[in-house]
Enzyme design. Structure first.
Site, PDB file in Angstrom:
ATOM      1  CE  LYS A  59      -3.782  -2.321   2.323  1.00 37.04           C
ATOM      2  NZ  LYS A  59      -2.947  -3.633   2.209  1.00 37.04           N
ATOM      3  CD  GLU A 114      -3.836   5.263   4.919  1.00 35.18           C
ATOM      4  OE1 GLU A 114      -3.388   4.825   4.052  1.00 35.18           O
ATOM      5  OE2 GLU A 114      -5.568   4.312   4.828  1.00 35.18           O
ATOM      6  CG  HIS A 160     -10.136  -0.862  10.637  1.00 42.96           C
ATOM      7  ND1 HIS A 160     -10.593   0.198  10.919  1.00 42.96           N
ATOM      8  CD2 HIS A 160      -9.469  -1.504  11.836  1.00 42.96           C
ATOM      9  CE1 HIS A 160     -10.068   0.955  11.536  1.00 42.96           C
ATOM     10  NE2 HIS A 160      -9.715  -0.180  12.022  1.00 42.96           N
ATOM     11  NE  ARG A 191      -6.688  -9.520  -1.793  1.00 36.50           N
ATOM     12  CZ  ARG A 191      -7.921  -8.849  -0.797  1.00 36.50           C
ATOM     13  NH1 ARG A 191      -8.987  -9.598  -0.956  1.00 36.50           N
ATOM     14  NH2 ARG A 191      -7.800  -8.407   0.231  1.00 36.50           N
TER      15      ARG A 191
END
Length: 614
Positions: A116, A183, A218, A274
């Site tokens: 990421k 982040e 999450h 994916r």
């Protein structure tokens, strides 16, 4: 042309890929750990290869063993599914180097987007490095993998180091890669994603949007397509960004580009190289089979210039063996029955009689409803889940039904903070007050037939006790020559499997299923209690018991018997079903016992530690 496919995965996704392969006339090969020796995906494949061990690091994350299994079984292609090695570029290369077809994107594309951090750099976004109070709240995320593992929200700067350590450990366990990054945390945004599909001839499809905002830890719980309430302009922008990301890495195959949408602005999150868990809602809306298209693309076929048209709306709910009211604690045990009404798609890796173990994700199945409108699809799915037969451990079924019927969801105003705001209300016990009586009458009808009929003379009421929704319920009923009776209701019918009761002029049927001490009455789960309780092991005050079976993977640094601890202080970490669960001190005091050492496997209810209060 592909003739035999090995799926480098387990459970529901392996079974789902096998289904398309069977329809296409392609032989199937499963791999399984020792814990999955009798799993459904291993049973339904044409051939299965054992991966010795149970932990993912020893089995499903061993690319070398999986490639050897494919060659040994005569497979000519490998489908990675999702999770495990599905976004591992080295594994993709190893498959190709073995002369096998890789049913996924090029290793270079995986490499560019699987991390990421690198994906954000590619899209011109830099992660946070030196976090200050002004940056809070922030999100710690695993650079590899997904599914909420290795992810932590940090609201206090003092917690950052500990959460980074926890995220690294969880990411390394789940993906074999402990890299994490930080982040900004977008509060109350919507999680929106775009399904892409690309061939080797330069065509890239953007197959609409999906909303995946309802999440716990999450991890997505309810997904739908298309994402409701987006303006045409924002939808077009999301499509353009997704196609741009795919073209930037010469993408091939199925993938998903994920965003957080807040105040009409799209924030790029990541690209998953994916197939996604929630791909069935896109299949339902576009009338396609994404796995079949993956196979065609891997064989070199071209996509049409334009994707098919979207029709209607689809909603998916993930059914988990977990207790949402108890910190989402995963549940284990025998799944006796799993069935949904006709017209609902059910993707699952379990069937009646299978055992739910501790080693892997607790998702049992995905239920999908498709209808001309969103309101109809939501109503259809909620009704189907409410009527589904799910007999076995505690599940999140009631939470799903209530979530689908919540006004914030039905109006399309949900965001990722939905469960933070509403979990307590959504998990408030609402047991059926007549369920214990129905269970008792069903049991009595069986025993009455065994012991020679009804009594002609009045007798003392019979008493049965059940545990339901964490509370004990006592019911009383009587035997007469005309049948069974109970105060306040009329017993219309009482049989071993079905009871009909009439209260206030309304008749209600109850379907009964018994499995040892556990009784399922319609959708209510009861536990029959003994008439004379046996003495049980008593634990001293301050005892911390394992909330689930698992393995002690970490113990707080410097923690020994005699140590002074503070209320809420983490003592040890228990890993179960690929998630870490923190065990904290219930009170401020002294640690007087620590029988659960590092690496120890414990059963649910096992004594982990004792904290003696000051």
């Amino acid at each position: 042309m592909i003739t035999s496919v090995l799926v480098a995965n387990r459970g529901e996704i392996a079974c789902r890929v096998f289904g398309t392969c069977r329809e296409s006339g392609i032989r199937t090969v499963a791999v399984h750990s020792d814990a999955d020796a009798n799993a459904l995906h291993a049973r339904v494949a044409n051939a299965a290869v054992r991966l010795p061990g149970a932990a993912p690091a020893d089995t499903y994350l061993r690319g070398d063993l999986i490639v050897k299994a494919a060659v040994a079984a005569g497979a000519d292609a490998v489908h990675p599914g999702y999770g495990f090695l599905s976004e591992n570029a080295d594994f993709a290369r190893a498959v190709r180097d073995a002369g096998l077809v890789w049913i996924g994107p090029p290793p270079e594309a995986i490499e560019a987007m699987a991390s990421k951090t690198r994906a954000k750099e590619l899209m011109g976004i830099a992660p946070l490095t030196d976090v200050t109070d002004a940056d809070l709240p922030v999100l710690v995320k695993a650079a590899a993998g997904g599914g909420g593992r290795g992810m932590r929200v940090v609201r206090r700067l003092a917690d950052l180091d500990a959460e980074l350590t926890a995220a690294r450990a969880e990411a390394a366990s789940a993906f074999g890669d402990g890299e994490v990054f930080v982040e900004p945390y977008v509060v109350d945004g919507r999680h929106v994603e775009v399904q892409i599909l690309a061939d080797t001839h330069g065509t890239v499809w953007a197959l609409g949007t999906r909303d995946c905002s309802l999440q716990r830890r999450h991890q997505k719980v309810i997904e739908e397509a298309p994402a409701p309430g987006l303006t045409p302009g924002l939808t077009a922008e999301l499509h353009d960004l997704a196609v741009r990301a795919a073209r930037a890495v010469d993408y091939v195959g199925a993938g998903t580009v994920e965003f957080l949408v807040a105040e009409g602005t799209a924030h790029f999150l990541e690209m998953n190289t994916r197939l996604q868990v929630e791909h069935p809602v896109t299949e339902a809306v576009f009338g396609i089979d994404l796995v079949a298209l993956q196979l065609r693309i891997a064989e070199g076929h071209a996509l049409d210039d334009d994707p098919p048209r979207a029709r209607g709306h689809a909603v998916e709910a993930r059914l988990y063996a977990e207790d949402p009211a108890n910190g989402w604690a995963p549940q284990t045990g025998r799944l006796h029955r799993l069935a949904v009404p006709d017209g609902i798609r059910l993707d699952t890796g379990y069937t009646g009689g299978d055992d739910i173990g501790v080693h892997y994700d607790p998702m049992l199945a995905k239920a999908v409803a498709h209808a001309p409108t969103r309101a109809e699809a939501v109503r259809r799915l909620a009704g189907a889940l409410e009527r589904a037969a799910i007999h076995g451990p505690v599940t999140n079924r009631d939470l799903l039904v209530r979530s689908l019927r919540h006004e914030e969801f039905t109006s399309g105003r949900m965001d990722t903070g939905f469960y933070d705001r509403h979990l307590a209300a959504l998990t408030e016990p609402a047991p059926d007050p007549l369920a214990p009586l129905a269970a008792a009458l069903a049991d009595a009808s069986t025993r009455a037939g065994r012991f020679g009929g009804w009594r002609n003379l009045p007798s003392q009421p019979q008493v049965k006790r059940y545990a339901m929704a964490g509370e004990e319920h006592e019911v009383r009923y009587g035997h007469t020559r005309t049948g069974l009776t109970a105060e306040g209701v009329r017993v219309v019918h009482a049989g071993p499997d079905r009871v009909v009761l009439e209260a206030d002029g309304v008749q209600r049927p109850f379907d009964i299923a018994r499995y040892g001490d556990h009784v399922h009455v319609n959708t209510t789960r009861l536990t029959a209690l003994p008439r004379f309780p046996d003495p049980t092991t008593q634990h001293v005050p301050g005892s911390l018991l394992a909330p689930m079976p698992g393995t002690v993977v970490r113990v707080a640094e410097g923690l020994t018997e005699g140590t002074t601890v503070q209320a809420g202080q983490p003592l040890l970490w228990l890993e179960a079903m690929k998630m870490e669960h923190r065990i904290t001190a219930p009170v401020t005091g002294r640690l007087t016992a620590l029988p659960a050492g590092l690496g120890r496997q414990v059963e649910m209810g096992a004594l982990l530690a004792v904290v003696e209060s000051d």
